[in-house]
Design a protein around this motif. Structure first.
Motif, PDB file in Angstrom:
ATOM      1  N   GLU A 185      36.842  53.326  45.936  1.00 10.45           N
ATOM      2  CA  GLU A 185      35.944  52.209  45.589  1.00 10.45           C
ATOM      3  C   GLU A 185      35.243  51.636  46.801  1.00 10.45           C
ATOM      4  O   GLU A 185      34.228  50.952  46.690  1.00 10.45           O
ATOM      5  N   ARG A 186      35.790  51.902  47.979  1.00 10.20           N
ATOM      6  CA  ARG A 186      35.176  51.348  49.207  1.00 10.20           C
ATOM      7  C   ARG A 186      34.355  52.389  49.954  1.00 10.20           C
ATOM      8  O   ARG A 186      33.817  52.113  51.015  1.00 10.20           O
ATOM      9  N   LEU A 187      34.289  53.618  49.408  1.00  8.62           N
ATOM     10  CA  LEU A 187      33.555  54.690  50.098  1.00  8.62           C
ATOM     11  C   LEU A 187      32.390  55.160  49.243  1.00  8.62           C
ATOM     12  O   LEU A 187      32.581  55.523  48.076  1.00  8.62           O
ATOM     13  N   ARG A 188      31.198  55.145  49.819  1.00  9.48           N
ATOM     14  CA  ARG A 188      30.033  55.655  49.095  1.00  9.48           C
ATOM     15  C   ARG A 188      29.418  56.778  49.912  1.00  9.48           C
ATOM     16  O   ARG A 188      29.329  56.666  51.137  1.00  9.48           O
ATOM     17  N   PHE A 189      28.988  57.837  49.226  1.00  8.90           N
ATOM     18  CA  PHE A 189      28.440  59.010  49.920  1.00  8.90           C
ATOM     19  C   PHE A 189      27.019  59.259  49.452  1.00  8.90           C
ATOM     20  O   PHE A 189      26.761  59.301  48.251  1.00  8.90           O
ATOM     21  N   SER A 190      26.116  59.442  50.386  1.00 12.31           N
ATOM     22  CA  SER A 190      24.718  59.632  50.006  1.00 12.31           C
ATOM     23  C   SER A 190      23.974  60.404  51.100  1.00 12.31           C
ATOM     24  O   SER A 190      24.392  60.430  52.260  1.00 12.31           O
ATOM     25  N   THR A 191      22.877  61.026  50.713  1.00 10.58           N
ATOM     26  CA  THR A 191      21.992  61.629  51.714  1.00 10.58           C
ATOM     27  C   THR A 191      20.933  60.618  52.162  1.00 10.58           C
ATOM     28  O   THR A 191      20.153  60.890  53.069  1.00 10.58           O
ATOM     29  N   GLU A 192      20.918  59.479  51.499  1.00  6.68           N
ATOM     30  CA  GLU A 192      19.891  58.463  51.790  1.00  6.68           C
ATOM     31  C   GLU A 192      20.405  57.426  52.791  1.00  6.68           C
ATOM     32  O   GLU A 192      21.493  56.883  52.618  1.00  6.68           O
ATOM     33  N   ASP A 229      34.056  48.209  53.493  1.00  3.97           N
ATOM     34  CA  ASP A 229      33.190  49.040  52.652  1.00  3.97           C
ATOM     35  C   ASP A 229      32.398  49.963  53.563  1.00  3.97           C
ATOM     36  O   ASP A 229      31.791  49.498  54.535  1.00  3.97           O
ATOM     37  N   VAL A 230      32.418  51.256  53.258  1.00  4.24           N
ATOM     38  CA  VAL A 230      31.793  52.217  54.172  1.00  4.24           C
ATOM     39  C   VAL A 230      30.729  53.027  53.442  1.00  4.24           C
ATOM     40  O   VAL A 230      31.008  53.650  52.409  1.00  4.24           O
ATOM     41  N   TRP A 231      29.533  53.002  54.003  1.00  2.00           N
ATOM     42  CA  TRP A 231      28.410  53.764  53.461  1.00  2.00           C
ATOM     43  C   TRP A 231      28.286  55.029  54.297  1.00  2.00           C
ATOM     44  O   TRP A 231      27.926  54.969  55.475  1.00  2.00           O
ATOM     45  N   CYS A 232      28.570  56.182  53.679  1.00  2.00           N
ATOM     46  CA  CYS A 232      28.568  57.449  54.422  1.00  2.00           C
ATOM     47  C   CYS A 232      27.278  58.201  54.127  1.00  2.00           C
ATOM     48  O   CYS A 232      26.893  58.367  52.964  1.00  2.00           O
ATOM     49  N   VAL A 233      26.640  58.679  55.188  1.00  5.38           N
ATOM     50  CA  VAL A 233      25.355  59.372  55.038  1.00  5.38           C
ATOM     51  C   VAL A 233      25.448  60.733  55.726  1.00  5.38           C
ATOM     52  O   VAL A 233      25.965  60.831  56.844  1.00  5.38           O
ATOM     53  N   ASP A 234      24.943  61.762  55.053  1.00  2.41           N
ATOM     54  CA  ASP A 234      24.903  63.086  55.676  1.00  2.41           C
ATOM     55  C   ASP A 234      23.672  63.819  55.162  1.00  2.41           C
ATOM     56  O   ASP A 234      23.269  63.617  54.010  1.00  2.41           O
ATOM     57  N   ILE A 235      23.079  64.666  56.015  1.00  8.67           N
ATOM     58  CA  ILE A 235      21.911  65.424  55.553  1.00  8.67           C
ATOM     59  C   ILE A 235      22.312  66.638  54.730  1.00  8.67           C
ATOM     60  O   ILE A 235      21.470  67.267  54.096  1.00  8.67           O
TER      61      ILE A 235
END
Ligand code: NAD
Length: 432
Positions: free
Chosen positions: A69-76, A34-40
């Motif tokens: 389902e295993r990838l989430r994208f957020s600025t937080e 499971d990967v939590w991806c963060v970018d500004i």
């Protein structure tokens, strides 16, 4: 791609979702994590959440969709910190005016970290040797118990996902704590040779590898230039050299200079790093100079056949720094187009993927929707990027559309016999 060995899926975070970050995230998700991806970049995150892929990279869109389902994208950063212990950092480290790497994005990430002792920063961004040590000192000064691992990335744009899944090696530099082993375990399913070392050596592996590859390119470009003076054919020379296993056949293709987001900046960063440490890296100075001159040699080739370029029309086939990417960073076409315009020529261009980005960077260049439209009325055509579609271009149709009859093949990519059969003049690199 190799079929990954089974392993216990982990929750990890990737900070920065550019070429390296997004591919790393998709690759680890493909392995079941499971990967939590963060970018500004809020717009980039919004696009990713809509299922759009902001960059062109073969197979990436399919891989992201397959693993949605295993990838989430957020600025937080918060949710990523809650779920993941390993935080892979893949933010940009572009060159500064001095030639050093700009580490401001890396420092922004370091400063955004909370005071916890259950996380580790895993540095995928290319950074100068000593960066890991200084980040560790900074964490200690800020009272943050973060672990630190250097895990440089070696993927090539255009084959990035394959390179992630089938790396030649995985380099892990650490201080022997839990995090280094956790990173090794995460990569274990790929079955790649592992280089476990100290942080400074891992950082240097990356810089030295890119500097060596750039050196190989500048070397064969110089051999090509001497071939032109002496009547040898560099393609034959490279074939003969490359079969020697001590030399190897890769990176022996002459052209119009290396570009892209890595070689120019990493070579310059290593040269600068050496200089800052009191060592004059003479070889890299030459590598850089040869590369700059190589980009400009096309102008001399055009002048040899056309005389003055004032009022001439030149069409560029491809503008991306290499095929199978939309990346325009440090593309040789930028220098080439600017030099042509400065010499009074008008420039038309076609690129199947990079035109959108290129339009904003190449002012005054007329972009066409296909290769045949681009060559309309051209006195000369320069093949800049080795896109597959140029291998099967109908050169007779090209000749018909052109005003002139010159093809400068900046990649030795076109079928020379087919070009000559179409009544075009052919000028390659290092071929008499
Ligand atoms: P990129 O510019 O494509 O992506 C960087 C991303 O980081 C961007 O999306 C940006 O918005 C984001 N970012 C910047 N600051 C941030 C912050 N504080 N928090 C979260 N996100 C932030 O860069 P790239 O080409 O992916 O390169 C990343 C690093 O990997 C560089 O150090 C590069 O040298 C190295 N590298 C690149 C390649 C390559 O082929 N592109 C290959 C190997 C290594």
């Amino acid at each position: 791609m190799t079929s990954p060995q089974t392993h216990t899926p982990q929750q990890i975070a990737v900070i920065g979702t550019g070429y390296v970050g997004l591919v790393t995230a998709a690759g680890f998700a493909e392995l079941g994590n499971d990967v939590w991806c963060v970018d500004i970049d809020a717009e980039k995150i919004a696009r990713l959440n809509r299922g759009e892929i902001p960059i062109y990279e073969p197979g990436l869109a399919e891989c992201v969709a397959r693993n949605s389902e295993r990838l989430r994208f957020s600025t937080e950063l918060g949710p990523a910190l809650d779920h993941a212990r390993l935080l892979f950092v893949a933010v940009g480290t572009p060159p500064t005016y001095s030639g050093d790497a700009d580490l401001s994005a890396v420092h922004a990430v370091v400063n955004a970290m909370p005071a916890t002792d259950r996380h580790a920063l895993v540095m995928k961004s290319t950074v100068p040797v000593g960066t890991g040590a200084s980040i560790k000192r900074e964490f200690a000064r800020q009272g943050k118990g973060f672990a630190y691992v250097s895990c440089p990335e070696f993927l090539k744009e255009g084959a990035a996902l394959k390179d992630f899944m089938e790396p030649d090696r995985v380099v892990v530099g650490d201080d022997g704590d839990w995090a280094g082993q956790a990173v090794c375990d995460l990569y274990a399913p790929l079955g790649a040779p592992l280089v476990r070392t100290d942080i400074a050596s891992a950082e240097m592996v990356k810089l030295a590898s890119n500097a060596f590859l750039a050196t190989k390119i500048s070397f064969i470009n110089e051999i090509a230039n001497v071939c032109e003076e002496t009547g040898a054919d560099v393609a034959e020379v490279a074939r003969g050299m490359g079969l020697d296993r001590r030399i190897g056949g890769h990176f022996l293709r002459p052209g119009i200079g290396y570009g892209g987001s890595c070689f120019p900046k990493d070579v310059s960063a290593l040269k600068q790093l050496a200089g800052n440490s009191g060592y004059h890296f003479q070889l890299l100075t030459a590598v850089i100079e040869v590369n700059e001159l190589q980009k400009r040699r096309v102008i001399a080739k055009l002048q040899k056949h056309l005389g003055s370029l004032v009022g001439k029309r030149v069409a560029l086939l491809g503008v991306a720094f290499k095929a199978d990417t939309d990346d325009m960073r440090e593309a040789s076409s930028l220098v080439l187009a600017a030099r042509l315009q400065a010499d009074g020529a008008s420039v038309a261009a076609y690129d199947p993927v990079a035109a959108g980005e290129a339009r904003t960077l190449m002012r005054g260049v007329e972009f066409a929707d296909d290769a045949l439209s681009a060559v309309e009325g051209a006195d000369a055509v320069v093949l800049v990027t080795e896109w597959a579609e140029f291998a099967t271009l109908d050169w007779a149709a090209v000749r018909e559309r052109m005003a002139g009859d010159l093809l400068v093949d900046g990649r030795n990519f076109a079928d020379r016999d087919a070009v000559l059969a179409a009544d075009l003049r052919y000028e390659g690199i290092g071929r008499s």
